[in-house]
Design a protein around this motif. Structure first.
Motif, mmCIF file in Angstrom:
data_model
loop_
_atom_site.group_PDB
_atom_site.id
_atom_site.type_symbol
_atom_site.label_atom_id
_atom_site.label_comp_id
_atom_site.label_asym_id
_atom_site.label_seq_id
_atom_site.Cartn_x
_atom_site.Cartn_y
_atom_site.Cartn_z
ATOM 1 N N ILE A 1 1.003 -1.038 -0.035
ATOM 2 C CA ILE A 1 0.070 0.076 0.050
ATOM 3 C C ILE A 1 0.942 1.193 0.120
ATOM 4 C CG2 ILE A 1 -1.872 -1.118 1.183
ATOM 5 C CD1 ILE A 1 -1.085 0.194 3.617
ATOM 6 N N LYS A 2 2.142 1.124 0.260
ATOM 7 C CA LYS A 2 3.213 2.252 0.134
ATOM 8 C C LYS A 2 3.619 2.479 -1.065
ATOM 9 C CE LYS A 2 4.379 1.484 5.327
ATOM 10 N NZ LYS A 2 5.492 1.016 6.189
ATOM 11 N N LYS A 3 3.233 1.278 -2.006
ATOM 12 C CA LYS A 3 4.265 1.510 -3.293
ATOM 13 C C LYS A 3 3.088 1.702 -4.362
ATOM 14 C CE LYS A 3 7.894 -1.728 -2.054
ATOM 15 N NZ LYS A 3 9.011 -0.776 -2.091
ATOM 16 N N VAL A 4 1.591 1.073 -4.073
ATOM 17 C CA VAL A 4 0.934 1.145 -5.508
ATOM 18 C C VAL A 4 -0.203 1.520 -4.953
ATOM 19 C CG1 VAL A 4 0.695 -1.334 -5.071
ATOM 20 C CG2 VAL A 4 0.343 -0.065 -7.202
ATOM 21 N N GLY A 5 -0.967 2.347 -5.620
ATOM 22 C CA GLY A 5 -2.510 2.751 -5.581
ATOM 23 C C GLY A 5 -3.237 2.637 -6.882
ATOM 24 N N ILE A 6 -4.420 2.174 -6.625
ATOM 25 C CA ILE A 6 -5.301 1.993 -7.843
ATOM 26 C C ILE A 6 -6.610 2.818 -7.975
ATOM 27 C CG2 ILE A 6 -6.518 0.012 -6.719
ATOM 28 C CD1 ILE A 6 -6.444 -1.491 -9.458
ATOM 29 N N ILE A 7 -7.039 3.457 -8.847
ATOM 30 C CA ILE A 7 -8.295 3.773 -9.185
ATOM 31 C C ILE A 7 -9.152 3.136 -10.059
ATOM 32 C CG2 ILE A 7 -9.505 6.189 -9.927
ATOM 33 C CD1 ILE A 7 -7.206 6.519 -7.743
ATOM 34 N N GLU B 1 -13.128 9.810 3.728
ATOM 35 C CA GLU B 1 -12.664 8.829 2.387
ATOM 36 C C GLU B 1 -11.197 9.292 2.277
ATOM 37 O OE1 GLU B 1 -12.482 6.004 -0.161
ATOM 38 O OE2 GLU B 1 -14.109 6.531 1.094
ATOM 39 N N LEU B 2 -10.826 10.676 2.336
ATOM 40 C CA LEU B 2 -9.439 10.911 2.062
ATOM 41 C C LEU B 2 -8.474 10.551 3.246
ATOM 42 C CD1 LEU B 2 -9.633 14.571 0.306
ATOM 43 C CD2 LEU B 2 -9.493 12.210 -0.724
ATOM 44 N N ARG B 3 -9.254 10.552 4.613
ATOM 45 C CA ARG B 3 -8.377 10.423 5.666
ATOM 46 C C ARG B 3 -7.949 8.879 5.710
ATOM 47 N NH1 ARG B 3 -12.215 10.790 10.066
ATOM 48 N NH2 ARG B 3 -12.027 13.198 9.790
ATOM 49 N N PHE B 4 -8.785 7.996 5.148
ATOM 50 C CA PHE B 4 -8.577 6.479 5.523
ATOM 51 C C PHE B 4 -7.421 6.009 4.906
ATOM 52 C CE2 PHE B 4 -9.190 2.236 3.860
ATOM 53 C CZ PHE B 4 -9.550 1.647 5.157
ATOM 54 N N GLY B 5 -6.824 6.162 3.895
ATOM 55 C CA GLY B 5 -5.431 5.626 3.408
ATOM 56 C C GLY B 5 -4.286 6.249 4.420
ATOM 57 N N LEU B 6 -4.424 7.497 4.693
ATOM 58 C CA LEU B 6 -3.450 7.888 5.582
ATOM 59 C C LEU B 6 -3.431 7.248 6.805
ATOM 60 C CD1 LEU B 6 -3.655 11.952 4.943
ATOM 61 C CD2 LEU B 6 -2.015 10.356 4.087
ATOM 62 N N SER B 7 -4.516 6.952 7.433
ATOM 63 C CA SER B 7 -4.474 6.241 8.713
ATOM 64 C C SER B 7 -4.276 4.797 8.385
ATOM 65 C CB SER B 7 -6.239 6.114 9.205
ATOM 66 O OG SER B 7 -6.962 5.535 8.325
ATOM 67 N N GLN B 8 -4.285 4.145 7.447
ATOM 68 C CA GLN B 8 -3.719 2.892 6.961
ATOM 69 C C GLN B 8 -2.025 2.876 7.036
ATOM 70 O OE1 GLN B 8 -6.369 1.017 7.626
ATOM 71 N NE2 GLN B 8 -5.650 -0.142 5.786
ATOM 72 N N CYS C 1 -11.669 9.773 -5.405
ATOM 73 C CA CYS C 1 -10.659 8.453 -5.583
ATOM 74 C C CYS C 1 -9.076 8.883 -5.890
ATOM 75 C CB CYS C 1 -11.037 7.595 -6.469
ATOM 76 S SG CYS C 1 -12.644 6.884 -6.099
ATOM 77 N N LEU C 2 -8.910 9.589 -6.554
ATOM 78 C CA LEU C 2 -7.420 9.884 -7.000
ATOM 79 C C LEU C 2 -6.845 10.539 -5.975
ATOM 80 C CD1 LEU C 2 -5.613 9.959 -9.226
ATOM 81 C CD2 LEU C 2 -6.460 12.200 -10.247
ATOM 82 N N LEU C 3 -7.401 11.575 -5.388
ATOM 83 C CA LEU C 3 -6.871 12.422 -4.207
ATOM 84 C C LEU C 3 -6.576 11.574 -3.193
ATOM 85 C CD1 LEU C 3 -8.705 15.751 -4.428
ATOM 86 C CD2 LEU C 3 -6.409 15.372 -5.448
ATOM 87 N N SER C 4 -7.359 10.423 -2.928
ATOM 88 C CA SER C 4 -7.017 9.816 -1.627
ATOM 89 C C SER C 4 -6.000 8.820 -2.022
ATOM 90 C CB SER C 4 -8.310 8.941 -1.394
ATOM 91 O OG SER C 4 -8.599 7.809 -2.541
ATOM 92 N N VAL C 5 -5.675 8.375 -3.163
ATOM 93 C CA VAL C 5 -4.688 7.654 -3.391
ATOM 94 C C VAL C 5 -3.363 8.402 -3.454
ATOM 95 C CG1 VAL C 5 -3.497 6.123 -5.180
ATOM 96 C CG2 VAL C 5 -5.861 5.957 -4.626
ATOM 97 N N LEU C 6 -3.247 9.374 -4.006
ATOM 98 C CA LEU C 6 -2.129 10.476 -4.121
ATOM 99 C C LEU C 6 -1.884 11.057 -2.856
ATOM 100 C CD1 LEU C 6 -2.960 12.818 -7.135
ATOM 101 C CD2 LEU C 6 -1.719 10.601 -7.225
ATOM 102 N N LEU C 7 -2.642 11.092 -1.715
ATOM 103 C CA LEU C 7 -2.132 11.534 -0.501
ATOM 104 C C LEU C 7 -1.250 10.452 0.016
ATOM 105 C CD1 LEU C 7 -5.432 12.965 1.141
ATOM 106 C CD2 LEU C 7 -3.249 14.120 1.095
ATOM 107 N N MET C 8 -1.168 9.248 -0.228
ATOM 108 C CA MET C 8 -0.525 7.962 0.200
ATOM 109 C C MET C 8 0.858 8.116 -0.544
ATOM 110 S SD MET C 8 -3.619 5.170 0.481
ATOM 111 C CE MET C 8 -2.432 4.058 1.425
ATOM 112 N N LYS C 9 1.048 9.058 -1.436
ATOM 113 C CA LYS C 9 2.237 9.107 -2.258
ATOM 114 C C LYS C 9 2.907 7.600 -2.784
ATOM 115 C CE LYS C 9 3.557 13.337 -0.185
ATOM 116 N NZ LYS C 9 4.405 14.352 0.744
ATOM 117 N N PRO C 10 2.071 7.010 -3.565
ATOM 118 C CA PRO C 10 2.733 5.719 -3.954
ATOM 119 C C PRO C 10 3.614 6.092 -4.952
ATOM 120 C CG PRO C 10 0.669 6.266 -4.950
ATOM 121 C CD PRO C 10 0.769 7.177 -4.113
ATOM 122 N N ARG C 11 4.411 4.938 -5.389
ATOM 123 C CA ARG C 11 5.486 5.037 -6.505
ATOM 124 C C ARG C 11 4.732 4.520 -7.844
ATOM 125 N NH1 ARG C 11 10.977 5.298 -4.735
ATOM 126 N NH2 ARG C 11 11.690 4.266 -6.528
#
Length: 202
Positions: free
Chosen positions: A81-87, A103-110, A151-161
């Motif tokens: 989850i730190k490397k890849v995000g999917i929309i 929704e945006l907070r969830f990925g960061l809490s993970q 969805c895009l912003l929620s994944v981008l917040l996690m800064k995937p590679r």
């Protein structure tokens, strides 16, 4: 394995197969990806979504494996989850919380951030895209295109590679399409994220 943020991302698909009953969606697929911008183009039902799902580690393989920077994404989910995000193509299949902020907070809490830390990052992100009034907004009031953007912003917040987008321009309004294209153009200029898109062939 610790990867330098300056080192280009590498994906290895090794003899991967996905079967649905007797139907063979992918069979013994091996592929090495090092390019920073990749598009898979095909008709509906050609296996594009399945391919993105195996890259994200969400699709079980009948055999083979997928590695991103040496991490087997299907087995090491905490690292993946730190490397890849999917929309997903349909944002309703991805969104699970009633408000944009949640929704945006969830990925960061993970990733281990506290609620306060996550909220600060979420608000900063929404301000950056002139959407700060969305924080308390109900997901149900958003258009399909606006949900795609969430969805895009929620994944981008996690800064995937690696960022995987499954037919990202299907069924969205022109304004949101322009916003998404502008975001993708920013990534192209920065060169920090590998973008992999599936696009429908008509």
């Amino acid at each position: 394995m610790e990867i330098s943020p300056d080192k280009p991302t590498e994906i290895e698909i090794c003899s991967a197969s996905v079967f649905y009953g007797k139907e063979r969606i992918l069979e013994n697929l091996s592929l090495s990806i090092k390019e920073q911008r990749v598009g898979f183009i095909g008709r509906n039902g050609s296996g594009k979504t399945t391919l993105l799902r195996i890259l994200s580690g969400l699709q079980e393989l009948n055999n083979g494996k997928v590695l991103i920077d040496g991490t087997e994404v299907a087995k090491k989910r905490n690292e993946a989850i730190k490397k890849v995000g999917i929309i997903f193509q349909n944002p309703d299949h991805q969104i699970i919380f009633p408000t944009v902020g949640e929704e945006l907070r969830f990925g960061l809490s993970q990733l281990g951030l506290s609620k306060n830390e996550a909220d600060l990052k979420v608000i900063a992100c929404l301000k950056q895209y002139d959407k700060v009034d969305w924080f308390e907004r109900s997901i149900s009031t958003l258009s399909q295109g606006q949900k795609h953007l969430v969805c895009l912003l929620s994944v981008l917040l996690m800064k995937p590679r690696v960022l995987l987008l499954d037919e990202p321009f299907t069924g969205i309004d022109v304004k949101t399409e322009d916003q998404i294209i502008n975001l993708l153009n920013e990534f192209r200029k920065e060169g920090k994220v590998m973008l992999i898109l599936s696009l429908i062939h008509i």
